[in-house]
Motif scaffolding. Structure first.
Motif, mmCIF file in Angstrom:
data_model
loop_
_atom_site.group_PDB
_atom_site.id
_atom_site.type_symbol
_atom_site.label_atom_id
_atom_site.label_comp_id
_atom_site.label_asym_id
_atom_site.label_seq_id
_atom_site.Cartn_x
_atom_site.Cartn_y
_atom_site.Cartn_z
ATOM 1 N N ALA A 77 0.817 -1.097 0.023
ATOM 2 C CA ALA A 77 0.010 -0.028 -0.003
ATOM 3 C C ALA A 77 1.032 1.237 -0.099
ATOM 4 C CB ALA A 77 -0.989 -0.174 1.086
ATOM 5 N N PRO A 78 1.788 1.449 1.076
ATOM 6 C CA PRO A 78 2.619 2.663 0.655
ATOM 7 C C PRO A 78 3.694 2.705 -0.509
ATOM 8 C CG PRO A 78 2.957 1.669 2.747
ATOM 9 C CD PRO A 78 2.219 0.811 2.042
ATOM 10 N N MET A 79 3.935 1.335 -0.935
ATOM 11 C CA MET A 79 4.501 1.526 -2.383
ATOM 12 C C MET A 79 3.864 2.171 -3.423
ATOM 13 S SD MET A 79 6.383 -1.758 -4.313
ATOM 14 C CE MET A 79 7.114 -2.244 -2.707
ATOM 15 N N GLY A 80 2.729 1.560 -3.423
ATOM 16 C CA GLY A 80 1.477 2.104 -4.658
ATOM 17 C C GLY A 80 1.530 3.556 -4.368
ATOM 18 N N ALA A 81 1.404 4.179 -3.077
ATOM 19 C CA ALA A 81 1.237 5.450 -2.895
ATOM 20 C C ALA A 81 2.374 6.285 -3.229
ATOM 21 C CB ALA A 81 0.786 5.901 -1.500
ATOM 22 N N GLY A 82 3.514 5.693 -3.130
ATOM 23 C CA GLY A 82 4.689 6.229 -3.395
ATOM 24 C C GLY A 82 4.841 6.423 -5.233
ATOM 25 N N LEU A 83 4.428 5.320 -5.745
ATOM 26 C CA LEU A 83 4.429 5.394 -7.189
ATOM 27 C C LEU A 83 3.472 6.162 -7.708
ATOM 28 C CD1 LEU A 83 4.523 1.320 -8.278
ATOM 29 C CD2 LEU A 83 6.299 3.009 -8.594
ATOM 30 N N ARG A 84 2.319 6.304 -7.134
ATOM 31 C CA ARG A 84 1.524 7.363 -7.302
ATOM 32 C C ARG A 84 1.800 8.766 -7.383
ATOM 33 N NH1 ARG A 84 -4.247 6.179 -4.785
ATOM 34 N NH2 ARG A 84 -3.061 7.211 -3.078
ATOM 35 N N ARG A 85 2.794 9.086 -6.312
ATOM 36 C CA ARG A 85 3.263 10.341 -6.193
ATOM 37 C C ARG A 85 4.333 10.601 -7.231
ATOM 38 N NH1 ARG A 85 5.397 11.312 -0.399
ATOM 39 N NH2 ARG A 85 6.505 9.509 -0.960
ATOM 40 N N ARG A 86 4.983 9.464 -7.417
ATOM 41 C CA ARG A 86 6.270 9.760 -8.525
ATOM 42 C C ARG A 86 5.635 10.107 -10.119
ATOM 43 N NH1 ARG A 86 11.679 8.455 -8.680
ATOM 44 N NH2 ARG A 86 12.409 7.863 -10.676
ATOM 45 N N PHE A 87 4.599 9.342 -10.126
ATOM 46 C CA PHE A 87 4.074 9.307 -11.804
ATOM 47 C C PHE A 87 2.831 10.132 -11.823
ATOM 48 C CE2 PHE A 87 6.709 5.241 -11.477
ATOM 49 C CZ PHE A 87 7.679 5.657 -12.390
ATOM 50 N N GLY A 88 2.367 10.445 -10.945
ATOM 51 C CA GLY A 88 1.154 11.362 -10.951
ATOM 52 C C GLY A 88 -0.210 10.351 -11.418
ATOM 53 N N THR A 89 -0.116 9.099 -11.529
ATOM 54 C CA THR A 89 -1.347 8.449 -12.070
ATOM 55 C C THR A 89 -1.303 7.224 -11.114
ATOM 56 O OG1 THR A 89 -2.472 7.439 -13.698
ATOM 57 C CG2 THR A 89 -0.107 7.379 -13.911
ATOM 58 N N ASP A 90 -2.460 6.445 -10.995
ATOM 59 C CA ASP A 90 -2.809 5.295 -10.477
ATOM 60 C C ASP A 90 -2.541 4.088 -11.419
ATOM 61 O OD1 ASP A 90 -3.068 3.606 -8.162
ATOM 62 O OD2 ASP A 90 -5.144 4.124 -7.934
ATOM 63 N N ASP A 91 -2.910 4.378 -12.691
ATOM 64 C CA ASP A 91 -2.950 3.378 -13.791
ATOM 65 C C ASP A 91 -1.722 2.725 -14.201
ATOM 66 O OD1 ASP A 91 -3.783 2.160 -16.070
ATOM 67 O OD2 ASP A 91 -5.082 3.596 -16.497
ATOM 68 N N LEU A 92 -1.810 1.510 -13.878
ATOM 69 C CA LEU A 92 -0.500 0.818 -14.408
ATOM 70 C C LEU A 92 -0.088 0.687 -15.874
ATOM 71 C CD1 LEU A 92 -0.634 -2.546 -11.994
ATOM 72 C CD2 LEU A 92 1.189 -1.138 -12.116
ATOM 73 N N ALA A 93 -1.241 0.624 -16.491
ATOM 74 C CA ALA A 93 -0.937 0.513 -18.060
ATOM 75 C C ALA A 93 -0.209 2.057 -18.577
ATOM 76 C CB ALA A 93 -2.129 0.645 -18.794
ATOM 77 N N LYS A 94 -0.641 3.266 -17.897
ATOM 78 C CA LYS A 94 0.015 4.359 -18.179
ATOM 79 C C LYS A 94 1.240 4.533 -17.576
ATOM 80 C CE LYS A 94 -4.184 7.418 -18.305
ATOM 81 N NZ LYS A 94 -5.019 8.318 -17.450
ATOM 82 N N ILE A 95 1.512 4.081 -16.446
ATOM 83 C CA ILE A 95 2.911 3.903 -15.948
ATOM 84 C C ILE A 95 3.836 3.139 -16.886
ATOM 85 C CG2 ILE A 95 4.384 3.119 -13.881
ATOM 86 C CD1 ILE A 95 2.091 3.912 -12.197
ATOM 87 N N ARG A 96 3.473 2.235 -17.362
ATOM 88 C CA ARG A 96 4.186 1.236 -18.303
ATOM 89 C C ARG A 96 4.380 1.846 -19.563
ATOM 90 N NH1 ARG A 96 0.522 -3.263 -16.930
ATOM 91 N NH2 ARG A 96 1.658 -4.533 -15.305
ATOM 92 N N GLY A 97 3.663 2.862 -20.098
ATOM 93 C CA GLY A 97 3.809 3.466 -21.240
ATOM 94 C C GLY A 97 4.582 4.760 -21.343
ATOM 95 N N LEU A 98 4.918 5.359 -19.960
ATOM 96 C CA LEU A 98 5.933 6.418 -19.905
ATOM 97 C C LEU A 98 7.377 6.094 -20.249
ATOM 98 C CD1 LEU A 98 4.817 7.624 -16.242
ATOM 99 C CD2 LEU A 98 4.488 8.620 -18.255
ATOM 100 N N LYS A 99 7.727 7.166 -20.798
ATOM 101 C CA LYS A 99 9.287 6.903 -21.160
ATOM 102 C C LYS A 99 10.102 7.568 -20.171
ATOM 103 C CE LYS A 99 8.286 6.377 -26.128
ATOM 104 N NZ LYS A 99 8.369 7.062 -27.247
ATOM 105 N N GLY A 100 11.461 7.365 -20.304
ATOM 106 C CA GLY A 100 12.482 7.867 -19.255
ATOM 107 C C GLY A 100 13.061 6.793 -18.374
#
Lengths: 100, 158
Positions: A77-100
């Motif tokens: 749960a805290p890891m998910g919240a951290g990822l949401r803060r870092r990438f600005g979205t909760d959607d795994l598909a969008k996170i996978r599509g990010l470049k960089g």
């Protein structure tokens, strides 16, 4: 049909609900929830196996299942919240599509 | 029959938690499913497992609630702290439930010559002190998590 067959089937359905939450939902929090639901089901099935038998491996497995629920929630749960803060979205598909 | 009803409740809670979009409602449904599982353990004749499961369900609901709180992700640190406090509380509950067997175990491991039950009594006092310390730690963690109001440590009120 044994007396424990129906509760065991419902426990298996609970496990399937957890797998569904992990696979079909795209949100990080739902994935964490799926892991927690799977450990609910594991603890329940181990408890069902150990019912009426004093001690034994199955009772220990039920305790381990309870510890696994807590560990999964505490880690994911805290890891998910951290990822949401870092990438600005909760959607795994969008996170996978990010470049960089 | 009771077990089957509790299983159905558990399954319903799990499905609501999976399908619900609002994070708070989803976390509460997951907690409710965990409490139904505790009831199932109780109806199986395993009260200690039931107590531990109830504590775990409450802790999980608290962790998921704070992690997915409505004000975004600013509550991560405070949420972790509150979750850790809830987990400590859970540990206290398990400790209290298992106090008798633990005291017997420790008492048997450390016998005092001339007083067969002195080892057990000493172990009980040590366990009591550990429970009080753990309860204080849990209360402090939860209180700090609440006081920070979802802000990270060091984050000012700019």
């Amino acid at each position: 049909m044994s007396q424990a067959a129906l509760p065991a089937t419902l426990g298996l359905l609970l496990f399937c609900a957890g797998v569904y939450a992990m696979l079909a939902k795209r949100s990080i929090s739902k994935t964490a929830l799926g892991v927690v639901l799977c450990s609910y089901a594991a603890a329940f099935l181990a408890g069902l196996l150990s019912a009426g038998t004093p001690g034994g491996v199955e009772g220990g497995m039920a305790w381990a299942g309870i510890a696994a629920q807590l560990a999964a929630a505490l880690l994911l749960a805290p890891m998910g919240a951290g990822l949401r803060r870092r990438f600005g979205t909760d959607d795994l598909a969008k996170i996978r599509g990010l470049k960089g | 029959m009771t077990l089957v009803v509790l299983c159905v409740l558990m399954l319903a809670g799990a499905l609501v938690a999976t399908e619900e979009e609002r994070p708070g409602a989803s976390a509460l449904a997951a907690g409710a499913a965990g409490l139904a599982l505790a009831g199932a353990f109780l109806s199986m004749g395993a009260p200690r497992l039931a107590l531990a499961q109830a504590g775990a369900a409450i802790a999980i609901a608290a962790i998921l609630l704070r992690a997915g709180s409505a004000d975004g992700v600013r509550g991560t640190a405070a949420g972790t702290r509150a979750g850790l406090g809830a987990s400590l509380l859970f540990a206290v509950l398990v400790f209290v439930a298992a106090r008798g067997p633990l005291a017997s175990l420790l008492g048997a491991a450390a016998p005092v010559v001339g007083h067969p039950s002195a080892g057990r009594l000493a172990a009980e006092r040590i366990l009591d002190a550990a429970v009080v310390l753990a309860a204080l730690g849990a209360a402090r963690a939860v209180a700090r998590g609440r006081r920070n109001g979802g802000r990270e440590p060091g984050e000012g009120t700019r």
